[in-house]
Write an enzyme that holds these catalytic residues in place. Structure first.
Site, short mmCIF file in Angstrom:
data_model
loop_
_atom_site.label_atom_id
_atom_site.label_comp_id
_atom_site.label_asym_id
_atom_site.label_seq_id
_atom_site.Cartn_x
_atom_site.Cartn_y
_atom_site.Cartn_z
N ASP A 99 23.22 -35.93 54.72
CA ASP A 99 22.47 -35.15 55.63
C ASP A 99 23.02 -35.35 57.05
OD1 ASP A 99 20.37 -34.76 53.67
OD2 ASP A 99 19.52 -36.71 53.85
N ASP A 146 11.52 -29.15 48.55
CA ASP A 146 11.11 -30.54 49.03
C ASP A 146 9.65 -30.59 48.55
OD1 ASP A 146 13.80 -30.72 50.28
OD2 ASP A 146 13.03 -29.70 52.04
#
Length: 462
Positions: free
Chosen positions: A223, A342
């Site tokens: 990330d 998500d």
């Protein structure tokens, strides 16, 4: 003149294939000029994408005739993935479009009783004649393939639902065609590229080939924010975890099967993923790279592929405009399109979130996975928001629900903290497992997790 001339068809992971040859010390030129192609000492026809788009790009630039001339003149020619399929006569992917016709036969879609696209690492079983292609494990990304070896060619094979051609060699090594990506296949692929450059042959060994079939992937996730790797809990309280290129190289050395780079701020701040970060990561690894964050249109994806990505991941932009998935698949092929979801538990099911988990965008994440695959996504990156960064284990109920619903590969993400969590995710049907903090914090390694999987009887790439 460069040692290798790579044909720029506009639908290729040019940085990946260029990096593969540069690592071997070869000088490389990338061109759309048919004259340069005809004069080249060695020519590579790469590709990531759809058959029709690839042939259209070649014909528009006059490169189709140049490639035929190269083959007729005996210049060494290497076709990679889509490049191999373009060398064939046709493909079911785009009926009515003629290929280059250098390889007799048409590519056909892989069967529906397995997950398609065929994504990941599979065994290549080469002929015992000792040509350029060796037996080993290589990285694939295809939905279509040649099922029969044409006359005059030596074939290597693999299996996904059915047996199909993994590579072809023409007598005299003038043309080599690989359905897999040698530039993304670690040391195995580097060996093939090196032999193609030098003309060296494989030394046959008595070792038996591993059983064919896709191997489950262990995938570290980076990330990234402002060019640095970060990690938090449920996408919040981000902390610095290191340099992305350095970490990617370390994870590859441990046996990582793929690297995922996600710009966690791109959607929220309305900016594209930093291309220089992608380029630096690509230069540091020889395995597949998926990039996400800021992909809103086809041109965004093309820039990431040019910088070094092999697949692109979309989340917020796809929910805002689902047609984006179809546009990306039409241009680059579904094997290049990853739909990131998500998912947060909501009542009896799960809702889909966007903008780093801040916006509830769709009420039913499982239904969105089904719809996204139908629109052209070739892989689902499924992150449990509830488990992200907690190390409490994957949400197996969510994972099973999505695996039952779609016929494309599913990457399980969120909650990995112990080695047995990875085994649980694979047992629940995941094709790959993504993890971050357990690696970034040094609590475990890819090699250690694969050791545990092997002890549990789960085949992995070593």
């Amino acid at each position: 003149m460069a040692d290798v001339v790579i044909v720029d068809s506009g639908v290729a992971n040019l940085a990946s294939i260029t990096s593969g040859f540069v690592r071997l010390g070869a000088s490389v030129a990338v061109t759309r000029d048919p004259i340069v192609v005809r004069r080249a000492p060695r020519v590579v026809l790469p590709g990531v994408g759809a058959f029709g788009a690839g042939m259209g790009a070649l014909r528009a630039a006059g490169l189709d005739g140049a490639i035929r001339d190269v083959a007729a003149n005996g210049t060494p020619l290497l076709g990679v993935c889509l490049g191999m399929q373009l060398l064939c006569e046709a493909s079911e992917e785009t009926p009515g479009v003629r290929g280059l016709g250098l390889i007799a036969g048409a590519c056909r879609r892989l069967p529906g009783d397995v997950r398609v696209p065929h994504l990941g690492w599979n065994t290549v079983t080469a002929a015992p004649s000792g040509g350029l292609v060796a037996t080993g494990v290589a990285a694939f990304a295809n939905s279509y393939a040649l099922r029969d070896a044409p006359p005059g060619w030596t074939a290597a094979w693999t299996t996904h639902g059915i047996r199909f051609v993994a590579a072809l060699e023409q007598e005299g090594d003038r043309v080599v065609a690989c359905q897999f990506h040698p530039e993304l296949s670690g040391a195995y692929g580097a060996g093939l590229l090196g032999r193609w450059l030098t003309g060296a042959k494989v030394v046959p060994t008595p070792a038996a080939a591993a059983a064919p079939g896709l191997l489950p992937r262990v995938v570290p996730c980076l990330d990234v924010k402002d060019g640095r790797v970060v990690k938090g809990v449920r996408f919040q309280d981000l902390r610095d975890a290191g340099d992305p290129a350095t970490l990617a190289a370390a994870y590859e050395s441990q046996g990582a099967d793929e690297i995922v780079v996600l710009d966690v701020a791109a959607s929220a701040e309305a900016r594209a993923t930093q291309l220089d970060t992608v380029a630096r990561v690509r230069a540091s690894i020889r395995i597949p790279l998926t990039v996400g964050g800021g992909v809103r249109r086809v041109d965004d994806a093309r820039r990431f592929l040019a910088a070094g990505a092999d697949k692109v991941s979309v989340n917020t932009a796809a929910i805002a405009r689902p047609a984006l998935l179809s546009e990306l698949a039409a241009e680059f092929g579904s094997q290049c399109v990853v739909l990131a979801i998500d998912a947060r538990r909501s009542g009896e099911g799960w809702a889909a979130l966007t903008h780093g988990g801040r916006v509830l965008a769709r009420a039913d994440a499982v239904e969105w996975a089904r719809a996204g695959a139908g629109l052209g996504a070739g892989e689902i990156l499924l992150t449990s928001w509830d488990r992200d960064g907690t190390r409490a284990g994957p949400d197996l109920e969510l994972l099973r629900a999505v695996v039952r619903t779609v016929r494309v590969p599913v990457i399980a993400s969120g909650g990995i903290g112990e080695r047995h969590h990875v085994a649980q995710a694979f047992s629940a049907g995941a094709d790959a497992v993504l993890a971050a903090s357990v690696f970034h914090d040094g609590d475990d390694t890819v090699r250690g997790i694969k050791d545990e999987l092997s002890l549990r009887g789960i085949r992995v790439r070593r």
